[in-house]
Design a protein around this motif. Structure first.
Motif, PDB file in Angstrom:
ATOM      1  N   ARG A  12       0.821  -1.208   0.000  1.00 12.78           N
ATOM      2  CA  ARG A  12       0.000   0.000   0.000  1.00 12.78           C
ATOM      3  C   ARG A  12       0.861   1.266   0.000  1.00 12.78           C
ATOM      4  NH1 ARG A  12      -0.436  -1.880   5.466  1.00 12.78           N
ATOM      5  NH2 ARG A  12       0.316  -0.311   6.908  1.00 12.78           N
ATOM      6  N   VAL A  13       2.174   1.118   0.103  1.00  9.97           N
ATOM      7  CA  VAL A  13       3.101   2.252   0.116  1.00  9.97           C
ATOM      8  C   VAL A  13       3.126   2.899  -1.278  1.00  9.97           C
ATOM      9  CG1 VAL A  13       5.496   2.962   0.463  1.00  9.97           C
ATOM     10  CG2 VAL A  13       4.518   1.150   1.886  1.00  9.97           C
ATOM     11  N   PRO A  14       2.973   4.229  -1.344  1.00 10.82           N
ATOM     12  CA  PRO A  14       3.026   4.911  -2.645  1.00 10.82           C
ATOM     13  C   PRO A  14       4.387   4.756  -3.314  1.00 10.82           C
ATOM     14  CG  PRO A  14       2.203   6.386  -0.914  1.00 10.82           C
ATOM     15  CD  PRO A  14       2.708   5.151  -0.237  1.00 10.82           C
ATOM     16  N   SER A  15       4.383   4.708  -4.631  1.00 13.86           N
ATOM     17  CA  SER A  15       5.619   4.490  -5.385  1.00 13.86           C
ATOM     18  C   SER A  15       6.650   5.590  -5.146  1.00 13.86           C
ATOM     19  CB  SER A  15       5.318   4.356  -6.879  1.00 13.86           C
ATOM     20  OG  SER A  15       4.720   5.540  -7.377  1.00 13.86           O
ATOM     21  N   LYS A  16       6.215   6.822  -4.982  1.00  9.51           N
ATOM     22  CA  LYS A  16       7.168   7.922  -4.743  1.00  9.51           C
ATOM     23  C   LYS A  16       7.886   7.770  -3.407  1.00  9.51           C
ATOM     24  CE  LYS A  16       5.236  11.336  -7.829  1.00  9.51           C
ATOM     25  NZ  LYS A  16       6.046  10.999  -8.946  1.00  9.51           N
ATOM     26  N   LYS A  17       7.225   7.225  -2.405  1.00 12.36           N
ATOM     27  CA  LYS A  17       7.861   6.980  -1.104  1.00 12.36           C
ATOM     28  C   LYS A  17       8.912   5.874  -1.222  1.00 12.36           C
ATOM     29  CE  LYS A  17       6.661   6.135   3.736  1.00 12.36           C
ATOM     30  NZ  LYS A  17       5.535   5.943   4.671  1.00 12.36           N
ATOM     31  N   ILE A  18       8.605   4.860  -2.000  1.00 11.00           N
ATOM     32  CA  ILE A  18       9.561   3.774  -2.230  1.00 11.00           C
ATOM     33  C   ILE A  18      10.782   4.323  -2.953  1.00 11.00           C
ATOM     34  CG2 ILE A  18       9.934   1.634  -3.523  1.00 11.00           C
ATOM     35  CD1 ILE A  18       6.913   1.047  -2.874  1.00 11.00           C
ATOM     36  N   TRP A  19      10.550   5.128  -3.978  1.00 11.72           N
ATOM     37  CA  TRP A  19      11.649   5.698  -4.738  1.00 11.72           C
ATOM     38  C   TRP A  19      12.540   6.566  -3.849  1.00 11.72           C
ATOM     39  CZ3 TRP A  19      13.726   4.376  -9.138  1.00 11.72           C
ATOM     40  CH2 TRP A  19      14.714   5.186  -9.669  1.00 11.72           C
ATOM     41  N   ARG A  20      11.932   7.403  -3.008  1.00 14.43           N
ATOM     42  CA  ARG A  20      12.715   8.257  -2.099  1.00 14.43           C
ATOM     43  C   ARG A  20      13.577   7.425  -1.160  1.00 14.43           C
ATOM     44  NH1 ARG A  20       7.908  11.252  -1.791  1.00 14.43           N
ATOM     45  NH2 ARG A  20       7.462  10.330   0.240  1.00 14.43           N
ATOM     46  N   ALA A  21      13.036   6.320  -0.653  1.00  7.64           N
ATOM     47  CA  ALA A  21      13.795   5.453   0.253  1.00  7.64           C
ATOM     48  C   ALA A  21      14.988   4.827  -0.469  1.00  7.64           C
ATOM     49  CB  ALA A  21      12.889   4.371   0.845  1.00  7.64           C
ATOM     50  N   TRP A  22      14.766   4.346  -1.688  1.00  6.30           N
ATOM     51  CA  TRP A  22      15.874   3.792  -2.469  1.00  6.30           C
ATOM     52  C   TRP A  22      16.934   4.857  -2.713  1.00  6.30           C
ATOM     53  CZ3 TRP A  22      12.453   0.998  -6.589  1.00  6.30           C
ATOM     54  CH2 TRP A  22      12.194  -0.312  -6.172  1.00  6.30           C
ATOM     55  N   ALA A  23      16.511   6.025  -3.165  1.00  5.40           N
ATOM     56  CA  ALA A  23      17.449   7.102  -3.475  1.00  5.40           C
ATOM     57  C   ALA A  23      18.284   7.462  -2.249  1.00  5.40           C
ATOM     58  CB  ALA A  23      16.703   8.321  -4.007  1.00  5.40           C
TER      59      ALA A  23
END
Length: 129
Positions: A12-23
């Protein structure tokens, strides 16, 4: 010849939050940026393992390349937006002369580790505000 493994997980985590965590993670592991061509190293036990990030498509995907004497591992990370969250994908390709045989022998351990890492990563993000 390459050997390919892939794991995915819906969240349910938004894709932009996942991307920020990876970055943020790869900025810390690297040289302070998250872009194609970035290099760095990660400590595993007593050894440092150098990596190079390639093929960054912002908010969508990137690759982390690790090299050893006998083969190269190319991890591809992708996030796809879904109506109620995201689909997170991690794939690894084993390249090199002995990749097919090494891949055959370590595939179950690698697949298990990729799955556990995805579950842990998503669980951390789901707990964050």
């Amino acid at each position: 010849m390459a050997y390919h493994l892939e794991e995915s997980l819906e969240t349910r985590v938004p894709s932009k939050k996942i991307w920020r965590a990876w970055a943020e993670h790869w900025k810390q592991a690297g040289r302070g940026s998250f872009k194609s061509g970035q290099t760095g190293s990660v400590r595993k036990g007593k050894r440092m393992h150098p990596f190079k990030i390639t093929d960054v498509v912002p908010n969508h995907s990137f690759k982390v390349n690790w090299s050893s004497f006998l083969m190269r591992l190319a991890f591809t990370y992708k996030v796809k937006e879904r109506p109620k969250g995201s689909l997170v994908i991690c794939a690894v390709d084993f390249h090199g002369l002995l990749s097919w045989i090494i891949g055959f022998f370590v595939k179950n351990k690698v697949r298990k580790t990729m799955r556990e890492s995805l579950v842990h990563f998503i669980a951390q993000l789901e707990r964050m505000p």
